[in-house]
Design a protein around this motif. Structure first.
Motif, PDB file in Angstrom:
ATOM      1  N   CYS A  68      17.390  38.492  55.831  1.00  0.00           N
ATOM      2  CA  CYS A  68      16.968  37.507  54.830  1.00  0.00           C
ATOM      3  C   CYS A  68      17.808  37.488  53.561  1.00  0.00           C
ATOM      4  N   ALA A  69      18.641  38.476  53.323  1.00  0.00           N
ATOM      5  CA  ALA A  69      19.395  38.553  52.057  1.00  0.00           C
ATOM      6  C   ALA A  69      20.235  37.302  51.824  1.00  0.00           C
ATOM      7  N   GLY A  70      20.986  36.883  52.819  1.00  0.00           N
ATOM      8  CA  GLY A  70      21.835  35.703  52.672  1.00  0.00           C
ATOM      9  C   GLY A  70      21.027  34.443  52.414  1.00  0.00           C
ATOM     10  N   TYR A  71      19.866  34.347  53.051  1.00  0.00           N
ATOM     11  CA  TYR A  71      18.996  33.192  52.821  1.00  0.00           C
ATOM     12  C   TYR A  71      18.531  33.156  51.366  1.00  0.00           C
ATOM     13  N   PHE A  72      18.068  34.293  50.844  1.00  0.00           N
ATOM     14  CA  PHE A  72      17.611  34.333  49.455  1.00  0.00           C
ATOM     15  C   PHE A  72      18.746  33.999  48.485  1.00  0.00           C
ATOM     16  N   GLN A  73      19.931  34.508  48.770  1.00  0.00           N
ATOM     17  CA  GLN A  73      21.073  34.220  47.900  1.00  0.00           C
ATOM     18  C   GLN A  73      21.441  32.741  47.972  1.00  0.00           C
ATOM     19  N   GLY A  74      21.479  32.173  49.171  1.00  0.00           N
ATOM     20  CA  GLY A  74      21.848  30.775  49.342  1.00  0.00           C
ATOM     21  C   GLY A  74      20.830  29.789  48.797  1.00  0.00           C
ATOM     22  N   SER A  75      19.561  30.208  48.739  1.00  0.00           N
ATOM     23  CA  SER A  75      18.509  29.309  48.245  1.00  0.00           C
ATOM     24  C   SER A  75      18.243  29.512  46.757  1.00  0.00           C
ATOM     25  N   GLY A  76      19.016  30.390  46.124  1.00  0.00           N
ATOM     26  CA  GLY A  76      18.863  30.624  44.693  1.00  0.00           C
ATOM     27  C   GLY A  76      17.671  31.487  44.324  1.00  0.00           C
ATOM     28  N   ALA A  78      17.515  34.839  44.974  1.00  0.00           N
ATOM     29  CA  ALA A  78      17.894  36.248  44.856  1.00  0.00           C
ATOM     30  C   ALA A  78      17.927  36.657  43.392  1.00  0.00           C
ATOM     31  N   GLY A  79      17.421  37.815  43.151  1.00  0.00           N
ATOM     32  CA  GLY A  79      17.519  38.393  41.811  1.00  0.00           C
ATOM     33  C   GLY A  79      18.696  39.349  41.769  1.00  0.00           C
ATOM     34  N   ARG A  80      18.592  40.317  40.928  1.00  0.00           N
ATOM     35  CA  ARG A  80      19.654  41.329  40.823  1.00  0.00           C
ATOM     36  C   ARG A  80      19.704  42.182  42.089  1.00  0.00           C
ATOM     37  N   LEU A  81      20.874  42.681  42.368  1.00  0.00           N
ATOM     38  CA  LEU A  81      21.053  43.572  43.518  1.00  0.00           C
ATOM     39  C   LEU A  81      20.622  44.983  43.138  1.00  0.00           C
ATOM     40  N   GLU A  86      15.781  42.597  52.076  1.00  0.00           N
ATOM     41  CA  GLU A  86      17.055  42.185  52.677  1.00  0.00           C
ATOM     42  C   GLU A  86      16.881  41.960  54.169  1.00  0.00           C
ATOM     43  N   ASP A  87      16.582  43.016  54.917  1.00  0.00           N
ATOM     44  CA  ASP A  87      16.277  42.920  56.346  1.00  0.00           C
ATOM     45  C   ASP A  87      14.803  43.245  56.525  1.00  0.00           C
ATOM     46  N   ILE A  88      14.097  42.400  57.259  1.00  0.00           N
ATOM     47  CA  ILE A  88      12.666  42.591  57.474  1.00  0.00           C
ATOM     48  C   ILE A  88      12.419  42.868  58.952  1.00  0.00           C
ATOM     49  N   PRO A  89      12.009  44.099  59.295  1.00  0.00           N
ATOM     50  CA  PRO A  89      11.688  44.415  60.688  1.00  0.00           C
ATOM     51  C   PRO A  89      10.201  44.195  60.974  1.00  0.00           C
TER      52      PRO A  89
END
Length: 117
Positions: A68-76, A78-81, A86-89
């Motif tokens: 999910c990390a890339g999705y959150f970053q691409g959709s605006g 994402a907060g600070r790293l 990031e990965d949800i199992p």
């Protein structure tokens, strides 16, 4: 009826399907973890075909991992790293040959799942 597995991802923070999320499927057997498939969610938040089709179905314990990390970053969203998620199992069992649907309801700071239909 032969069993199979489907999934989808809904972004509950934005109220829409989550597209472009990589979903990986693993079969678990004790400490062994076998990678079975990868798929991307489409504009409807679903994979284009079952992530575990009828011809490969077996009962047992499985894990879906949603990247999910890339999705959150691409959709605006994402907060600070590092991101909180990031990965949800999701680990679950399938004990009969039927349709299983395991959706992910997602936001940047929480998630839920259920056995869908």
């Amino acid at each position: 009826m032969s069993g199979y597995l489907t999934t989808h991802v809904l972004d509950t923070a934005r109220g829409c399907p989550a597209d472009g999320i990589r979903v990986s499927l693993f079969r678990l057997d004790g400490s062994a973890r076998q990678h079975l498939a990868d798929a991307l969610t489409n504009a409807d938040g679903r994979t284009d075909r079952p992530i575990l089709p009828k011809d490969l179905f077996e009962t047992g314990t499985y894990e879906l991992v949603f990247a999910c990390a890339g999705y959150f970053q691409g959709s605006g969203q994402a907060g600070r790293l590092p991101l909180f998620l990031e990965d949800i199992p999701i680990r679950f069992g399938m004990n009969e040959a039927t349709h299983y649907h395991v959706p992910l309801l997602l936001s940047p700071h929480g998630y839920s799942t259920y056995r869908g239909s």
